[in-house]
Design a protein around this motif. Structure first.
Motif, PDB file in Angstrom:
ATOM      1  N   PHE A  57       0.841  -1.201   0.000  1.00 46.49           N
ATOM      2  CA  PHE A  57       0.000   0.000   0.000  1.00 46.49           C
ATOM      3  C   PHE A  57       0.869   1.241   0.000  1.00 46.49           C
ATOM      4  O   PHE A  57       2.070   1.190   0.331  1.00 46.49           O
ATOM      5  N   ILE A  58       0.271   2.361  -0.372  1.00 46.68           N
ATOM      6  CA  ILE A  58       0.913   3.681  -0.311  1.00 46.68           C
ATOM      7  C   ILE A  58       0.206   4.474   0.781  1.00 46.68           C
ATOM      8  O   ILE A  58      -1.006   4.690   0.723  1.00 46.68           O
ATOM      9  N   ARG A  59       0.970   4.873   1.783  1.00 51.03           N
ATOM     10  CA  ARG A  59       0.373   5.501   2.980  1.00 51.03           C
ATOM     11  C   ARG A  59       0.013   6.968   2.758  1.00 51.03           C
ATOM     12  O   ARG A  59      -0.843   7.524   3.477  1.00 51.03           O
ATOM     13  N   GLN A  68      -1.352   8.259   9.025  1.00 51.06           N
ATOM     14  CA  GLN A  68      -0.724   7.560  10.139  1.00 51.06           C
ATOM     15  C   GLN A  68      -0.771   6.043   9.984  1.00 51.06           C
ATOM     16  O   GLN A  68       0.227   5.358  10.191  1.00 51.06           O
ATOM     17  N   ASN A  69      -1.925   5.504   9.628  1.00 48.37           N
ATOM     18  CA  ASN A  69      -2.077   4.051   9.545  1.00 48.37           C
ATOM     19  C   ASN A  69      -3.039   3.678   8.421  1.00 48.37           C
ATOM     20  O   ASN A  69      -3.839   4.495   7.963  1.00 48.37           O
ATOM     21  N   VAL A  70      -2.946   2.407   8.026  1.00 46.88           N
ATOM     22  CA  VAL A  70      -3.874   1.827   7.058  1.00 46.88           C
ATOM     23  C   VAL A  70      -4.505   0.598   7.707  1.00 46.88           C
ATOM     24  O   VAL A  70      -3.801  -0.284   8.198  1.00 46.88           O
ATOM     25  N   GLN A  71      -5.822   0.574   7.728  1.00 48.36           N
ATOM     26  CA  GLN A  71      -6.565  -0.534   8.320  1.00 48.36           C
ATOM     27  C   GLN A  71      -7.029  -1.486   7.215  1.00 48.36           C
ATOM     28  O   GLN A  71      -7.510  -1.042   6.171  1.00 48.36           O
ATOM     29  N   PHE A  72      -6.897  -2.799   7.474  1.00 50.79           N
ATOM     30  CA  PHE A  72      -7.262  -3.807   6.484  1.00 50.79           C
ATOM     31  C   PHE A  72      -8.430  -4.650   6.982  1.00 50.79           C
ATOM     32  O   PHE A  72      -8.511  -4.995   8.176  1.00 50.79           O
ATOM     33  N   GLN A  73      -9.309  -4.981   6.058  1.00 58.09           N
ATOM     34  CA  GLN A  73     -10.375  -5.941   6.300  1.00 58.09           C
ATOM     35  C   GLN A  73     -10.343  -6.983   5.182  1.00 58.09           C
ATOM     36  O   GLN A  73      -9.900  -6.705   4.064  1.00 58.09           O
ATOM     37  N   SER A  74     -10.831  -8.188   5.525  1.00 59.18           N
ATOM     38  CA  SER A  74     -10.843  -9.268   4.546  1.00 59.18           C
ATOM     39  C   SER A  74     -12.140 -10.061   4.669  1.00 59.18           C
ATOM     40  O   SER A  74     -12.746 -10.115   5.752  1.00 59.18           O
ATOM     41  N   ILE A  98      -8.490  -7.468  10.077  1.00 63.42           N
ATOM     42  CA  ILE A  98      -7.335  -8.366  10.160  1.00 63.42           C
ATOM     43  C   ILE A  98      -6.064  -7.643  10.592  1.00 63.42           C
ATOM     44  O   ILE A  98      -5.024  -8.275  10.785  1.00 63.42           O
ATOM     45  N   GLY A  99      -6.127  -6.338  10.758  1.00 66.93           N
ATOM     46  CA  GLY A  99      -4.943  -5.638  11.258  1.00 66.93           C
ATOM     47  C   GLY A  99      -4.807  -4.233  10.705  1.00 66.93           C
ATOM     48  O   GLY A  99      -5.584  -3.786   9.848  1.00 66.93           O
ATOM     49  N   MET A 100      -3.793  -3.534  11.235  1.00 62.70           N
ATOM     50  CA  MET A 100      -3.522  -2.152  10.830  1.00 62.70           C
ATOM     51  C   MET A 100      -2.013  -2.000  10.761  1.00 62.70           C
ATOM     52  O   MET A 100      -1.277  -2.569  11.579  1.00 62.70           O
ATOM     53  N   SER A 101      -1.540  -1.227   9.806  1.00 66.92           N
ATOM     54  CA  SER A 101      -0.104  -1.099   9.605  1.00 66.92           C
ATOM     55  C   SER A 101       0.243   0.310   9.155  1.00 66.92           C
ATOM     56  O   SER A 101      -0.564   0.995   8.521  1.00 66.92           O
ATOM     57  N   ASN A 102       1.463   0.753   9.518  1.00 70.02           N
ATOM     58  CA  ASN A 102       1.976   2.038   9.024  1.00 70.02           C
ATOM     59  C   ASN A 102       3.202   1.843   8.141  1.00 70.02           C
ATOM     60  O   ASN A 102       3.892   2.797   7.810  1.00 70.02           O
ATOM     61  N   LYS A 103       3.473   0.575   7.819  1.00 65.97           N
ATOM     62  CA  LYS A 103       4.619   0.282   6.957  1.00 65.97           C
ATOM     63  C   LYS A 103       4.237  -0.817   5.983  1.00 65.97           C
ATOM     64  O   LYS A 103       3.759  -1.881   6.382  1.00 65.97           O
ATOM     65  N   ARG A 153      -8.584   1.259   4.418  1.00 65.28           N
ATOM     66  CA  ARG A 153      -8.890   2.682   4.592  1.00 65.28           C
ATOM     67  C   ARG A 153      -7.845   3.299   5.516  1.00 65.28           C
ATOM     68  O   ARG A 153      -7.163   2.607   6.277  1.00 65.28           O
ATOM     69  N   PHE A 154      -7.716   4.635   5.459  1.00 69.62           N
ATOM     70  CA  PHE A 154      -6.763   5.349   6.290  1.00 69.62           C
ATOM     71  C   PHE A 154      -7.335   5.554   7.689  1.00 69.62           C
ATOM     72  O   PHE A 154      -8.540   5.790   7.859  1.00 69.62           O
ATOM     73  N   ILE A 155      -6.437   5.515   8.691  1.00 67.19           N
ATOM     74  CA  ILE A 155      -6.780   5.798  10.086  1.00 67.19           C
ATOM     75  C   ILE A 155      -5.821   6.869  10.591  1.00 67.19           C
ATOM     76  O   ILE A 155      -4.595   6.688  10.550  1.00 67.19           O
ATOM     77  N   ASP A 156      -6.363   7.997  11.054  1.00 65.27           N
ATOM     78  CA  ASP A 156      -5.560   9.083  11.631  1.00 65.27           C
ATOM     79  C   ASP A 156      -6.135   9.463  12.975  1.00 65.27           C
ATOM     80  O   ASP A 156      -7.351   9.661  13.104  1.00 65.27           O
TER      81      ASP A 156
END
Length: 362
Positions: A291-293, A297-303, A313-318, A341-344
């Protein structure tokens, strides 16, 4: 008591006592038989304008409480004049003028109106660049502007020289030296491959690395020790506490962030861009979510798998985010759907991106 046998208070001698020391008020008043409180020394009243009547009561026909001495009039102020203005204290007005002392002109409009101007300023973003590529230039600017604004900010010559040295070294390390080192990386890797599996009859020689020349530091500056960035932030904090510090200086030095734009609604922010591929795992495939941030601050994933519901399923900033969940059926491949989606500041700042599908096999 302080009275005579006839019940009157005689002050002809200028004091309030009589030989017997009693004050007899049997008739309920403080007057003489003629109805006056007569003080020959000029206190309180004159015979032509007294404060009492024969019945011992105060008579104020004009409803103006007043004290007189001689012929000079004193007053308790009254409301405004008919034209709405107030009299000045030096205007020579008497009690009969019916005017309050005050400024000659009164402002028009409501007396409750707040005419104070309000300064509305936008919230400012953090001043240190988020992008690593922009940091060398920021440090170079700090070094240059410390020389210009340091004396105005009453910094000592040592503080200026050491601050310049720290930031020139940081600019060099994060800029030219790092770039040169990264460019050396592929050449070094290629030489190791040649060492392991190369051909030819010439002796193997390790490539040499030549670093770019370091910056010239100010004369008298201390040697740059570890912790240069932390020292820079402490110096900025000291600068902002100076009495001579201004916003103009802060903007010129780059130690005041740009005005932050108003908070956007989740629907106004472009969702993250993701790419999902299957990669080899220990006993089954994993899903790699790149992903491109975009400085969020973070990107949240759903599956979603099969006919199931969307699950976090998790959230990542890298990037990338690796989904290591096992298969629903260990021996059977499955189709997985992903969205992000983005999380700030712990809140969603964008909508969900388009759904991406991938097949995960045993």
């Amino acid at each position: 008591n302080l009275s005579q046998p006839d019940g009157n208070l005689d002050l002809s001698d200028g004091n309030l006592s009589q030989p017997d020391g009693k004050l007899d008020l049997s008739d309920g008043n403080l007057s003489q038989p003629d109805g006056n409180l007569d003080l020959p020394d000029g206190n309180l009243s004159q015979p032509d304008d007294n404060l009492s009547q024969p019945d011992g009561k105060f008579d104020l026909p004009d409803s103006q409480p007043r004290l007189q001495r001689g012929t000079e009039a004193r007053c308790i102020p009254q409301p405004f004049q008919e034209d709405g203005t107030m009299g000045l204290w030096s205007s020579g007005l008497t009690y009969s003028s019916g005017i309050l002392w005050g400024p000659a002109d009164q402002p028009s409009g409501s007396k409750n109106k707040n005419n104070k101007s309000k300064l509305h300023t936008m919230k400012r973003d953090k001043f240190y660049p988020r992008r690593r590529a922009e940091r060398p230039e920021w440090h170079s600017n700090i070094a240059a502007k410390l020389i210009i604004h340091g004396p105005t900010l009453t910094l000592t010559p040592a503080a200026i020289n050491n601050g310049v040295a720290d930031n020139l070294t940081l600019a060099y390390g994060l800029g030219d030296w790092k770039t040169n080192l990264y460019e050396m990386g592929p050449a070094g890797t290629a030489s190791l491959v040649d060492l392991e599996s190369g051909t030819g009859g010439d002796p193997f020689v390790f490539p040499t690395y030549t670093a770019p020349p370091p910056p010239t530091l100010p004369v008298g500056a201390d040697p740059v020790l570890p912790g240069a960035l932390d020292r820079t932030f402490l110096l900025i904090k000291e600068i902002k506490a100076k009495a001579t510090y201004t916003l103009t200086i802060g903007l010129d030095m780059g130690i005041v962030g740009p005005e932050a734009p108003p908070a956007e609604n989740p629907g106004d922010v472009t969702p993250p861009r993701i790419t999902v591929t299957a990669i080899a795992g220990d006993t089954f495939q994993y899903a790699r979510c790149k992903f491109i941030r975009d400085e969020h601050q973070n990107v949240q994933f759903q599956s979603r798998r099969g006919t199931g519901d969307w699950e976090d399923i998790g959230m990542s900033n890298k990037s990338p985010f690796i989904d290591t969940r096992p298969l629903l059926v260990p021996t059977q491949a499955e189709i997985r759907e992903y969205r992000a989606r983005f999380i700030d500041d712990n809140l969603p700042s964008s909508g969900w991106c388009d759904v991406t599908k991938v097949a995960i096999a045993p």
